[in-house]
Design a protein around this motif. Structure first.
Motif, PDB file in Angstrom:
ATOM      1  N   ALA A  10       0.756  -1.180  -0.088  1.00  0.00           N
ATOM      2  CA  ALA A  10       0.156   0.107   0.059  1.00  0.00           C
ATOM      3  C   ALA A  10       0.855   1.473   0.065  1.00  0.00           C
ATOM      4  N   THR A  11       1.912   1.258   0.878  1.00  0.00           N
ATOM      5  CA  THR A  11       2.950   2.144   0.698  1.00  0.00           C
ATOM      6  C   THR A  11       3.576   2.558  -0.634  1.00  0.00           C
ATOM      7  N   ALA A  12       3.746   1.518  -1.325  1.00  0.00           N
ATOM      8  CA  ALA A  12       4.297   1.726  -2.686  1.00  0.00           C
ATOM      9  C   ALA A  12       3.360   2.050  -3.814  1.00  0.00           C
ATOM     10  N   PHE A  13       2.026   1.845  -3.395  1.00  0.00           N
ATOM     11  CA  PHE A  13       1.156   2.414  -4.294  1.00  0.00           C
ATOM     12  C   PHE A  13       0.822   3.861  -4.133  1.00  0.00           C
ATOM     13  N   CYS A  14       1.044   4.386  -2.857  1.00  0.00           N
ATOM     14  CA  CYS A  14       1.184   5.775  -2.416  1.00  0.00           C
ATOM     15  C   CYS A  14       2.334   6.355  -3.127  1.00  0.00           C
ATOM     16  N   ASN A  49       0.054  15.022  -3.712  1.00  0.00           N
ATOM     17  CA  ASN A  49       1.028  15.767  -3.122  1.00  0.00           C
ATOM     18  C   ASN A  49       1.612  14.940  -1.998  1.00  0.00           C
ATOM     19  N   GLU A  50       0.849  14.282  -1.198  1.00  0.00           N
ATOM     20  CA  GLU A  50       1.272  13.444  -0.094  1.00  0.00           C
ATOM     21  C   GLU A  50       0.194  12.198  -0.010  1.00  0.00           C
ATOM     22  N   SER A  51       0.605  11.082   0.157  1.00  0.00           N
ATOM     23  CA  SER A  51      -0.379  10.005   0.472  1.00  0.00           C
ATOM     24  C   SER A  51       0.301   9.221   1.553  1.00  0.00           C
ATOM     25  N   THR A  52      -0.549   8.736   2.402  1.00  0.00           N
ATOM     26  CA  THR A  52      -0.157   7.911   3.577  1.00  0.00           C
ATOM     27  C   THR A  52      -0.944   6.562   3.733  1.00  0.00           C
ATOM     28  N   VAL A  53      -0.489   5.733   4.480  1.00  0.00           N
ATOM     29  CA  VAL A  53      -1.160   4.482   4.887  1.00  0.00           C
ATOM     30  C   VAL A  53      -1.719   4.713   6.245  1.00  0.00           C
ATOM     31  N   GLU A  54      -3.105   5.016   6.595  1.00  0.00           N
ATOM     32  CA  GLU A  54      -3.490   5.162   7.875  1.00  0.00           C
ATOM     33  C   GLU A  54      -3.647   4.046   8.652  1.00  0.00           C
TER      34      GLU A  54
END
Length: 102
Positions: A10-14, A49-54
């Motif tokens: 999921a982090t790689a997707f973001c 601009n910024e994506s995170t796994v919550e």
């Protein structure tokens, strides 16, 4: 497939979304979602601009992952579902939890 492996995917997707590399991001999607790519992309605040796994939680036969995607004009919380496909965590469902205009 475990929580750490799913979080890594999921982090790689973001990271692919943040880099503007939609082609790399689509590699994480199931063939069904790839065939309906327009519907998936419509959920996303592109460019991000910024994506995170919550959060990552095991649920049934897969994992529920909440992503926070920050775009230029809005912020989206996306509920995603990941399942094992050929030994790899694969995004099989996506829907909005929330969308906020900035």
């Amino acid at each position: 497939m475990d929580v750490d492996t799913v979080r890594d995917r999921a982090t790689a997707f973001c990271a692919a979304l943040d880099a503007g590399d939609v082609e790399a991001a689509t590699q994480h999607l199931s063939p069904e979602l790839q065939r309906n790519l327009g519907e998936v992309l419509a959920l996303l605040p592109l460019p991000t601009n910024e994506s995170t796994v919550e959060s990552v939680e095991r649920g049934g036969s897969g994992f529920n992952v909440v992503l926070r995607l920050l775009g230029e004009t809005d912020e989206v919380e996306l509920q995603t579902r990941w399942k094992d496909r050929d030994g790899e965590p694969t995004l099989v469902e996506a829907s909005h939890l929330s969308r906020t205009q900035q």
